[in-house]
Design an enzyme around this catalytic site. Structure first.
Site, PDB file in Angstrom:
ATOM      1  N   TRP A 122       0.809  -1.217   0.000  1.00  0.00           N
ATOM      2  CA  TRP A 122       0.000   0.000   0.000  1.00  0.00           C
ATOM      3  C   TRP A 122       0.845   1.270   0.000  1.00  0.00           C
ATOM      4  O   TRP A 122       0.309   2.349   0.200  1.00  0.00           O
ATOM      5  CB  TRP A 122      -0.922  -0.008   1.226  1.00  0.00           C
ATOM      6  CG  TRP A 122      -1.779  -1.227   1.302  1.00  0.00           C
ATOM      7  CD1 TRP A 122      -3.014  -1.404   0.744  1.00  0.00           C
ATOM      8  CD2 TRP A 122      -1.452  -2.459   1.972  1.00  0.00           C
ATOM      9  NE1 TRP A 122      -3.482  -2.660   1.023  1.00  0.00           N
ATOM     10  CE2 TRP A 122      -2.548  -3.342   1.767  1.00  0.00           C
ATOM     11  CE3 TRP A 122      -0.359  -2.902   2.701  1.00  0.00           C
ATOM     12  CZ2 TRP A 122      -2.572  -4.636   2.281  1.00  0.00           C
ATOM     13  CZ3 TRP A 122      -0.372  -4.193   3.215  1.00  0.00           C
ATOM     14  CH2 TRP A 122      -1.470  -5.050   2.998  1.00  0.00           C
ATOM     15  N   ASP A 123       2.155   1.173  -0.195  1.00  0.00           N
ATOM     16  CA  ASP A 123       3.065   2.325  -0.099  1.00  0.00           C
ATOM     17  C   ASP A 123       3.067   2.874   1.323  1.00  0.00           C
ATOM     18  O   ASP A 123       2.915   4.067   1.553  1.00  0.00           O
ATOM     19  CB  ASP A 123       2.657   3.408  -1.104  1.00  0.00           C
ATOM     20  CG  ASP A 123       3.700   4.513  -1.220  1.00  0.00           C
ATOM     21  OD1 ASP A 123       4.794   4.355  -0.668  1.00  0.00           O
ATOM     22  OD2 ASP A 123       3.424   5.538  -1.865  1.00  0.00           O
ATOM     23  N   ARG A 124       3.243   1.981   2.282  1.00  0.00           N
ATOM     24  CA  ARG A 124       3.250   2.363   3.695  1.00  0.00           C
ATOM     25  C   ARG A 124       4.684   2.571   4.185  1.00  0.00           C
ATOM     26  O   ARG A 124       5.129   1.997   5.191  1.00  0.00           O
ATOM     27  CB  ARG A 124       2.529   1.296   4.523  1.00  0.00           C
ATOM     28  CG  ARG A 124       1.036   1.205   4.178  1.00  0.00           C
ATOM     29  CD  ARG A 124       0.248   2.283   4.886  1.00  0.00           C
ATOM     30  NE  ARG A 124      -1.096   2.491   4.358  1.00  0.00           N
ATOM     31  CZ  ARG A 124      -2.113   1.648   4.459  1.00  0.00           C
ATOM     32  NH1 ARG A 124      -1.961   0.490   5.044  1.00  0.00           N
ATOM     33  NH2 ARG A 124      -3.302   1.956   3.979  1.00  0.00           N
ATOM     34  N   ASP A 125       5.436   3.390   3.448  1.00  0.00           N
ATOM     35  CA  ASP A 125       6.793   3.747   3.861  1.00  0.00           C
ATOM     36  C   ASP A 125       6.814   4.273   5.292  1.00  0.00           C
ATOM     37  O   ASP A 125       5.801   4.752   5.807  1.00  0.00           O
ATOM     38  CB  ASP A 125       7.337   4.881   2.975  1.00  0.00           C
ATOM     39  CG  ASP A 125       7.511   4.462   1.534  1.00  0.00           C
ATOM     40  OD1 ASP A 125       7.720   3.271   1.293  1.00  0.00           O
ATOM     41  OD2 ASP A 125       7.447   5.339   0.663  1.00  0.00           O
TER      42      ASP A 125
END
Length: 782
Positions: free
Chosen positions: A455-458
C-alpha cells in the site's frame, strides 16, 4: 406562475435524485434518497396543481430528513450539509410569502414556518458544538533531562539529531504569543515555472547556527540570511534541470558541520570550509558549501560535490533523488535516498545508506539492505543491487550510544509483491526501522512496521529519541510515526516494544499470484482512522454524496487499512499520503508530551493488467492524463486517486486534519482538535479560492514545533495559516494568514538581539493545490 415554475424545478431535482438514489439502492445502499425523491416529486406535483398540501408535505419531509440525519450521523453539523442543504433551501423558498399566498391566501404557513424555525435553531445551536473535539489537559511537570534538544540555535533538521522538533526557548509563551508580529519576510525568487514538476513544494525547515539562517529551495538553491533582519548574506544557485518528469521537486533542509575546536588548528591550512553546509539534491548530489561564503568546499569530493549515482549502475532519468536533509553525526555526513515510485517493475536504484567523511567526502561505510553484513565501502567496479528498500526520510542519531536510526520504506513497486522473494534480505528490511552503529554502519536491530507492504506504507517520518517514564519505568525510546497511523514506541537500544503491539488478522484474498501477509502490527498508541461505512461518505449536496456512496458500494473495502488492491478498484484508507508523513511529530522530552497532526484521507487503488503487448505502453486516465504509477514491464500498472466526488471534494466526511496531544507517560491521548479551515481552498466548483474559513479540519502536510513556552507552532494546513496552540489543552492561541501555503515545519532560535524568533517557509505545495510562493517569514514579539 411562480408555484408552477417552482414545482417544475423541484420535479427536476426529484427526478435526478430518484435516478441516483435508485442506483444506490440497487447496490444495497440507503433507500432514503429514493424516499426523499418521491417526497420531492409529490411536492412538485402538488405545486403544479396549486395544492396547499405541498407546504405541509415539505414540512413533513423536513422532519423525516432531520430524524434520518440524526440517526445516521448524530449531531455532526458538517455531515448534515449534504443530507439536508438542498431540501432546506427548498423549504425556505416554499415558506416565502410569494409562494405561500397563492396557495393559502396567507403570508405564513404555520407548520412549514415553525418547522424551519426549529431546524434553524438546532443548526445555530450546533455551531457551538463539535462531537469530535476531545477536551483535556496535560499537567506533566517540566523535568529537564539529557535529551538532545535545540536551545539558542536550531542546528539540525529536527532541532537536534534526536529529531524531537522541540526548543528549550520560552521567551514566547502562552501568555504573550498573542503579541507575535512579522519581524521580516524574505523572498527566494525560486518559483515554479516552465517544465517544473507538478509536485513543486517549498518544504524546508531553516537552520539557525553560526549566526546565520540557512535553508534550501525546491531547486536546491541554498540561501544564508542574517537571522535578525532577513538580509541576504550569500546564496548558492546550482544549474536547474526543469522537468515535469521529476516526481518530487523539493528540498526539506540542509545540515551543518563545524570542525571541533581541538581539530581547528589542523584545519587552519584549509581555512575555507571549517564550517560547512551540506545539501543533498534532487539530481542525486551531495554538496558541501563553506558556511561563511557559500562557495563549494574544494576538498570535499570533486570540487565540493559527491556524486550519489556512483556504484548505482544504470539509472533512468530522474529515478534517483534526495529530498531529505542529510544527517551530520560526528565526523560523518549520512544519506539515504529516494527513487521514482512505481515507474518500472525492476531496475530501480538501490536504497543503500552511505556515510561520508565530512572533510574529504570519502565513503566510510555503506549499509546495503541486500547485503547488510557487508558495510565496508564497495569497490569502484561494484554495483549496489537494484530494487532494495529506500529510506527517503531524515535519519536520527543517538550520539551518546553511537547509534543512528534509519526509517526504511518500501522498495518500488510499492503496491505489488508478486515477484518478491519472501526469504531475501530485501524483504526483511522493507518498512523497517533499523539501528546501525554510527562509526561502522554495522547492523544492531530492526523492527518492521508493516508486513509485506502492498500500500506504499513507507516509514516517512524522522524517528524521535528521548527517555520516558512509561508506567513508572524509565526507558530510552525511539518513537516511529507511520503512514498507517501507528506510533511505535520502542526501546532504542534493543528495538523491543515499550508500548504494547499486537498483530491483527487481515484479508489474504486478492489478485492471483500475490502473497498477502496474514497479520499486521498495531501499536497501543495509534491514530488508525475509524473504519469507513456508507454513512461516512460526504459531499456538499445530496448528489455528490450519493456519487460517493455509489463509489463506496462499488469498490472493495475490508473495513481496515489493509484492503488489497484489485482490478475492480479498492478503497485504501488511509491512502499513500498516510496518517503521518515526512512532517513527523513534535515531542517535549522535559514534560514527555507528544503532539501530532494525523491526516484522514481515503484513496482508490486500481490495478491495471499489463500484458507483453502493453509492457511499455503508457496508461492514461479517462480525461487523458498519464498515470504516474506505470510500473513498466510489471504485472500491473497502479492507478491511485483520492476518493473524491466530481467536484474534487473528499468523499469522507471532515475532519481531514486533526491535532492531538499525548501524555507519553501513560500513552493516553489527552486532547484532540480539528485544525485548519476551508479558506483559500483551491476549488473546482467555484472560480478561484474558497473565501470562507469553515473550521472543518484540513489536511496538514508538514510538522509541528514545540517549545518550552508550552506552545505548539504549526503551519502545514491547506489554508495558508500559521498558528500557535497551547500544548496543555490544544486551544488555539494565535494565528496569522500567510501569502502562500506553509507546507513546512517551523523552527525557532534566539537572535543576537536577545529576542526569540519563529520562522516558517511559505511556498505552497503543488499536489495539495495550496497557493505557491517563495517566502520565508520570521516572527517575534512586539
Amino acid at each position: 406562475m411562480i408555484t408552477k415554475l417552482t414545482g417544475i424545478a423541484i420535479a427536476l431535482i426529484g427526478i435526478a435524485m430518484l435516478y441516483m438514489g435508485g442506483k444506490l439502492l440497487l447496490l444495497g445502499g440507503s433507500p432514503f434518497y429514493v424516499v426523499m425523491a418521491l417526497g420531492l416529486l409529490f411536492i412538485a406535483g402538488a405545486l403544479v396543481m396549486k395544492k396547499r398540501i405541498a407546504l405541509s408535505a415539505c414540512a413533513v419531509l423536513l422532519w423525516i430528513t432531520l430524524f434520518w440525519m440524526i440517526y445516521e450521523v448524530g449531531f455532526d453539523k458538517w455531515q448534515w450539509i449534504p443530507r439536508g442543504d438542498i431540501l432546506g433551501l427548498i423549504g425556505v423558498w416554499l415558506a416565502m410569502p410569494w409562494v405561500v399566498r397563492p396557495l393559502t391566501g396567507r403570508k405564513y404557513h404555520p407548520l412549514l414556518g415553525s418547522t424551519l424555525i426549529v431546524i434553524v435553531a438546532v443548526v445555530i445551536g450546533l455551531m457551538f458544538y463539535d462531537p469530535l473535539s476531545q477536551e483535556g489537559t496535560i499537567g506533566n511537570a517540566r523535568q529537564p533531562g539529557d535529551a538532545a534538544v535545540a536551545r539558542n540555535d536550531w542546528s539540525a533538521y529536527g532541532g537536534a539529531n534526536s529529531g524531537l522538533r522541540f526548543s528549550a526557548l520560552n521567551q514566547i509563551n502562552r501568555e504573550n504569543v498573542k503579541d507575535l508580529q512579522v519581524a521580516w519576510t524574505y523572498h527566494t525568487g525560486d518559483l515554479r515555472q516552465g517544465d517544473d514538476a507538478s509536485e513543486y513544494t517549498f518544504e524546508a525547515t531553516p537552520l539557525k547556527v553560526n549566526n546565520t539562517l540557512y535553508f534550501c529551495t525546491p531547486h536546491n538553491e541554498v540561501h544564508a540570511l542574517v537571522p535578525e533582519t532577513g538580509a541576504l548574506k550569500w546564496k548558492y544557485v546550482p544549474e536547474k534541470d526543469r522537468s515535469y518528469l521529476q516526481q518530487h521537486q523539493t528540498c526539506r533542509g540542509v545540515s551543518y558541520y563545524e570542525t571541533p575546536a581541538e581539530q581547528a588548528p589542523a584545519a587552519a591550512a584549509a581555512a575555507i570550509c571549517r564550517k560547512r553546509i551540506f545539501n543533498a539534491t534532487t539530481d542525486a548530489k551531495l554538496i558541501a558549501l563553506d558556511a561563511d561564503t557559500g562557495k563549494r568546499c574544494a576538498d570535499f569530493g570533486t570540487d565540493g560535490i559527491v556524486d550519489l549515482r556512483t556504484n548505482m549502475g544504470e539509472i533512468r532519468p530522474h529515478a534517483l533523488m534526495q529530498t531529505a536533509a542529510p544527517l551530520v553525526a560526528g565526523n560523518l555526513v549520512i544519506v539515504g535516498g529516494s527513487v521514482m515510485d512505481n515507474g518500472f517493475n525492476s531496475g530501480n536504484p538501490s536504497g543503500v545508506i552511505r556515510a561520508y567523511d565530512v572533510q574529504s567526502g570519502r565513503l566510510v561505510w555503506n549499509f546495503d539492505p541486500a547485503n547488510p553484513e557487508h558495510t565496508q565501502p564497495v569497490a569502484a567496479d561494484q554495483r549496489y543491487p537494484y530494487d532494495t528498500p529506500v529510506a527517503w526520510g531524515t535519519l536520527s542519531a543517538d550520539m551518546k550510544n553511537g547509534l543512528i536510526y534509519v526509517p526504511f520504506g518500501n522498495a518500488s513497486p510499492d503496491e505489488l509483491g508478486i515477484e518478491r522473494d519472501a526469504s531475501s534480505n530485501t524483504e526483511k528490511f522493507r518498512d523497517a526501522l533499523v539501528a546501525l552503529d554510527l562509526k561502522t554502519g554495522a547492523f544492531k536491530w530492526r523492527f518492521q512496521s508493516a508486513n509485506h507492504d502492498l500500500w506504499d506504507r513507507d516509514n516517512p517520518s524522522q524517528p524521535s529519541l528521548l527517555d520516558i517514564d512509561y508506567q513508572g519505568a524509565r526507558q530510552p525510546v525511539v518513537v516511529l510515526p507511520t503512514k498507517t497511523g501507528n506510533l511505535f514506541v520502542l526501546n532504542r537500544l534493543t528495538g523491543q516494544p515499550v508500548y504494547p503491539i499486537k498483530q491483527v488478522p487481515v484479508s489474504t484474498d486478492g489478485v492471483a499470484g500475490e502473497k498477502f501477509a496474514a497479520t499486521q502490527p498495531v501499536s497501543s498508541l495509534n491514530f488508525l482512522p475509524e473504519p469507513l461505512s456508507e454513512k461516512s461518505m460526504w459531499g456538499i449536496t445530496p448528489f455528490d454524496q450519493m456519487a460517493c456512496r455509489i463509489d463506496f458500494k462499488s469498490l472493495r473495502y475490508d473495513g481496515n487499512p489493509w484492503t488489497p488492491s484489485t482490478e475492480q478498484g479498492s478503497i485504501v484508507f488511509p491512502g499513500n499520503i498516510g496518517v503521518f508523513n515526512w512532517g513527523s511529530v513534535a515531542i517535549d522530552p522535559e514534560r514527555q508530551i507528544l503532539v501530532a497532526s494525523p491526516v484522514r484521507l481515503a484513496y482508490k487503488y486500481t490495478l491495471i493488467k499489463r500484458t507483453p503487448a502493453t509492457a511499455t505502453q503508457r496508461m492514461f486516465t479517462q480525461d487523458g492524463q498519464p498515470y504516474w504509477n506505470e510500473n513498466f514491464h510489471g504485472d500491473y500498472a497502479i492507478h491511485i486517486q483520492q476518493l473524491a466526488s466530481d467536484l474534487g471534494i473528499p468523499c469522507i466526511a471532515p475532519p481531514w486534519g486533526r491535532m492531538v496531544g499525548v501524555d507519553l507517560k501513560s500513552g493516553k491521548t489527552e486532547w484532540l482538535r480539528r485544525i485548519g479551515t476551508t479558506k483559500n481552498l483551491n476549488t473546482s466548483f467555484l472560480p478561484g479560492r474558497f473565501p470562507i474559513g469553515f473550521p472543518m479540519g484540513m489536511v496538514a502536510h508538514g510538522g509541528p514545533l514545540m517549545t518550552a513556552g508550552d506552545l505548539v507552532f504549526h503551519g502545514a494546513t491547506a489554508d495558508n495559516f500559521f498558528r500557535a496552540y497551547d500544548v496543555n489543552s490544544g486551544k488555539l492561541l494565535w494565528q496569522t494568514e500567510l501569502g502562500a501555503g506553509a507546507q513546512a515545519t517551523p523552527s525557532t532560535w534566539l537572535g543576537n538581539d536577545g529576542k526569540q524568533y519563529v520562522v516558517i517557509a511559505a511556498g505552497g505545495h503543488g499536489s495539495l493545490g495550496t497557493k505557491l510562493g517563495d517566502s520565508v517569514v520570521a516572527f517575534r514579539l512586539k
